[in-house]
Design an enzyme around this catalytic site. Sequence first.
Site, short mmCIF file in Angstrom:
data_model
loop_
_atom_site.label_atom_id
_atom_site.label_comp_id
_atom_site.label_asym_id
_atom_site.label_seq_id
_atom_site.Cartn_x
_atom_site.Cartn_y
_atom_site.Cartn_z
N HIS A 43 9.28 4.03 9.87
CA HIS A 43 7.85 4.27 10.15
C HIS A 43 7.64 4.51 11.65
CE1 HIS A 43 7.05 1.48 6.49
NE2 HIS A 43 6.77 2.71 6.10
N LYS A 96 -2.43 -4.62 -5.23
CA LYS A 96 -0.98 -4.72 -5.01
C LYS A 96 -0.67 -6.00 -4.25
CE LYS A 96 2.52 -1.68 -2.94
NZ LYS A 96 2.66 -0.43 -2.18
N ARG A 145 11.52 11.29 3.51
CA ARG A 145 12.88 10.75 3.62
C ARG A 145 13.88 11.59 2.85
NH1 ARG A 145 10.98 4.87 1.87
NH2 ARG A 145 9.94 6.27 0.44
N SER A 194 10.18 -0.29 2.99
CA SER A 194 9.72 -1.68 3.15
C SER A 194 10.18 -2.54 1.98
CB SER A 194 8.19 -1.72 3.25
OG SER A 194 7.74 -0.97 4.34
O1 PNS Z 1 3.04 3.05 2.19
P1 PNS Z 1 2.47 3.57 0.90
O2 PNS Z 1 2.02 2.43 0.02
O3 PNS Z 1 3.41 4.51 0.20
O4 PNS Z 1 1.18 4.43 1.29
C1 PNS Z 1 0.41 5.09 0.32
C2 PNS Z 1 -0.93 5.56 0.91
C3 PNS Z 1 -1.67 4.41 1.57
C4 PNS Z 1 -0.70 6.63 1.93
C5 PNS Z 1 -1.76 6.14 -0.27
O5 PNS Z 1 -1.71 5.26 -1.35
C6 PNS Z 1 -3.22 6.38 0.09
O6 PNS Z 1 -3.54 7.25 0.85
N1 PNS Z 1 -4.12 5.53 -0.48
C7 PNS Z 1 -5.52 5.56 -0.20
C8 PNS Z 1 -6.34 5.89 -1.45
C9 PNS Z 1 -6.41 7.39 -1.65
O7 PNS Z 1 -6.92 8.12 -0.81
N2 PNS Z 1 -5.89 7.85 -2.79
C10 PNS Z 1 -5.81 9.26 -3.12
C11 PNS Z 1 -4.55 9.86 -2.51
S1 PNS Z 1 -4.40 11.53 -2.92
#
Ligand code: PNS
Length: 160
Positions: free
Chosen positions: A17, A41, A90, A127
């Site tokens: 990150h 979560k 990645r 993570s």
């Molecule tokens: O580290 P992660 O958990 O893979 O991150 C995922 C994240 C936070 C980038 C994604 O879940 C997100 O943007 N969530 C916010 C809710 C949202 O906007 N959902 C629609 C995405 S198209």
Amino acid sequence: MRVAVCPGSFDPVTNGHLDVFRRAATLADRVIVAVLINKTKSSLFSVDERMDMLREVVADLPNVEVDSFYGLLVDYCKEHGVQAIVKGLRAVSDFDYELQMAQMNYRLGKVETLFVSTNPLYSYLSSSLVKEVATHGGSVEGLVPDVVLERLHATLEQRR
Ligand code: PNS
């Protein structure tokens, strides 16, 4: 001013990150690392703990700040004048889901997503793997910043 956001759970932040934040910091005038508040979560670290660690690890990057958000990322982008979402890719396995999210975010909010190719040193790193390895006593030294390593050990020790 070009503002970018690096969104994620960061439970906890890894060196992968951090590499993405550093590279985003060269592309945008201002970068916001935004921690998702996800009420469904379960996480090892609280949002505040994750933000504290993030602030420590980006302290040497003057144009990077840390925030949290709840709800849709595109709404956060609109409220904070963010033009681009920066994500690390990645491996090919990341691509399908990331592309879906990028396309949905563009549809919802006309926000562009920029992908940076993760440093190969960290291409297998996540993570979740860090937590799993550390939980079972494996070494994650060099995979997470030192401050995270310390907090990880302390938190896992408390839970034993
Ligand atoms: O580290 P992660 O958990 O893979 O991150 C995922 C994240 C936070 C980038 C994604 O879940 C997100 O943007 N969530 C916010 C809710 C949202 O906007 N959902 C629609 C995405 S198209």
